[in-house]
Write an enzyme that holds these catalytic residues in place. Sequence first.
Site, PDB file in Angstrom:
ATOM      1  N   CYS A  12      14.465   1.727  -3.130  1.00 39.46           N
ATOM      2  CA  CYS A  12      13.598   1.928  -4.294  1.00 39.46           C
ATOM      3  C   CYS A  12      13.786   3.370  -4.763  1.00 39.46           C
ATOM      4  CB  CYS A  12      12.137   1.668  -3.927  1.00 39.46           C
ATOM      5  SG  CYS A  12      11.512   2.835  -2.710  1.00 39.46           S
ATOM      6  N   HIS A 122      -1.364   2.568   7.850  1.00 40.95           N
ATOM      7  CA  HIS A 122      -0.065   2.868   7.231  1.00 40.95           C
ATOM      8  C   HIS A 122      -0.003   4.361   6.883  1.00 40.95           C
ATOM      9  CE1 HIS A 122       3.257   2.890   4.414  1.00 40.95           C
ATOM     10  NE2 HIS A 122       3.585   1.693   4.865  1.00 40.95           N
ATOM     11  N   GLU A 124       1.310   5.974   4.496  1.00 36.81           N
ATOM     12  CA  GLU A 124       1.009   6.293   3.085  1.00 36.81           C
ATOM     13  C   GLU A 124      -0.506   6.370   2.869  1.00 36.81           C
ATOM     14  OE1 GLU A 124       2.507   3.616  -0.140  1.00 36.81           O
ATOM     15  OE2 GLU A 124       0.516   4.003  -0.957  1.00 36.81           O
ATOM     16  N   SER A 218       9.069  -3.530   7.337  1.00 35.49           N
ATOM     17  CA  SER A 218       8.194  -4.673   7.053  1.00 35.49           C
ATOM     18  C   SER A 218       8.539  -5.303   5.712  1.00 35.49           C
ATOM     19  CB  SER A 218       6.725  -4.268   7.105  1.00 35.49           C
ATOM     20  OG  SER A 218       6.493  -3.233   6.218  1.00 35.49           O
TER      21      SER A 218
HETATM   22 FE1  F3S Z   1       9.302   3.219  -3.337  1.00 33.33          FE
HETATM   23 FE2  F3S Z   1       7.685   5.006  -4.357  1.00 33.33          FE
HETATM   24 FE3  F3S Z   1       7.400   2.497  -4.957  1.00 33.33          FE
HETATM   25  S1  F3S Z   1       8.507   5.012  -2.307  1.00 33.33           S
HETATM   26  S2  F3S Z   1       8.040   1.407  -3.133  1.00 33.33           S
HETATM   27  S3  F3S Z   1       9.138   3.757  -5.511  1.00 33.33           S
HETATM   28  S4  F3S Z   1       5.788   3.951  -4.526  1.00 33.33           S
END
Ligand code: F3S
Length: 280
Positions: A12, A122, A124, A218
């Site tokens: 991502c 988690h 985050e 995950s």
């Molecule tokens: Fe990746 Fe940021 Fe979304 S780390 S899953 S682009 S919140």
Amino acid sequence: MKIIIADHSGFCYGVKRAIDLAVKNSSSNTIYSYGDIIHNKDEINRLKSFNIEPIYNFEGLKEKSKVVIRSHGEPRETYEYLEEKKVDIVDATCPYVKRIHSLVEEYSRNGFTIFMIGNRDHPEVRASMGWSLGDIFVFASPEEIVDFQGKVDKVLVLAQTTIKASLWNECEEVIKDKYKDVVFINTICSATSLRQNSTRSLAKEVDAMLIIGGKKSSNTKKLYDISLSINPNTYFYENKNEIIVQKFKNYDIIGISAGASTPKWVIDELVEKLLNESEE
Ligand code: F3S
């Protein structure tokens, strides 16, 4: 054999950015990522060749060392601790997560109680909690909100970036019923749902599906579960070393998907092995 790669698969934006930042800041001196910068041991090993090493505590960290904050982010106290130690911080927190920290800080300063929908264990979420100047509560299900007895005045509701939209919607309904003065800001990141949706549609079209990624990831495991529920010929491999090409020789069309923590080079290597060895 035809291979189709899912429209959305692999790194991502936030993970790619974190790795690029770490590599850009690397030098002959070791730089440290606080925690694994990515849930993929092949990529962690590759990063070691750039002198990027994960650490899991700050023991023995010297002044002027460089520490990368990974995309999950960190609570404010981590920054304060590292600044006090005169450590050079490379902040690779994903901008979408950073936005959550700013919202938590701003609204809590203005007297809002923060509700976060997600998993309190988690990293985050733990990081986001650490930016609140007041009360912050984490709920993993609508039932937990129903059972919640705490006194709140005005509420800001946010989401862990990787939760499902359905969980957000269910929690939103319960909160609307229970509280009057509420601001909802949906902070779910689309990267997860895009990967899940494109895995879902590809699994319907192909003879077999290959899901590539770390066994500890995950989001990759979730892609595997989705694909398997649609296509029984679904296989989960960490990298090219695990694949037994023989198994795929009878399939005409193979779909490939990979979690947000799977590097492109791992996907490319596996595809190359599949194509080369299936012709032998
Ligand atoms: Fe990746 Fe940021 Fe979304 S780390 S899953 S682009 S919140």
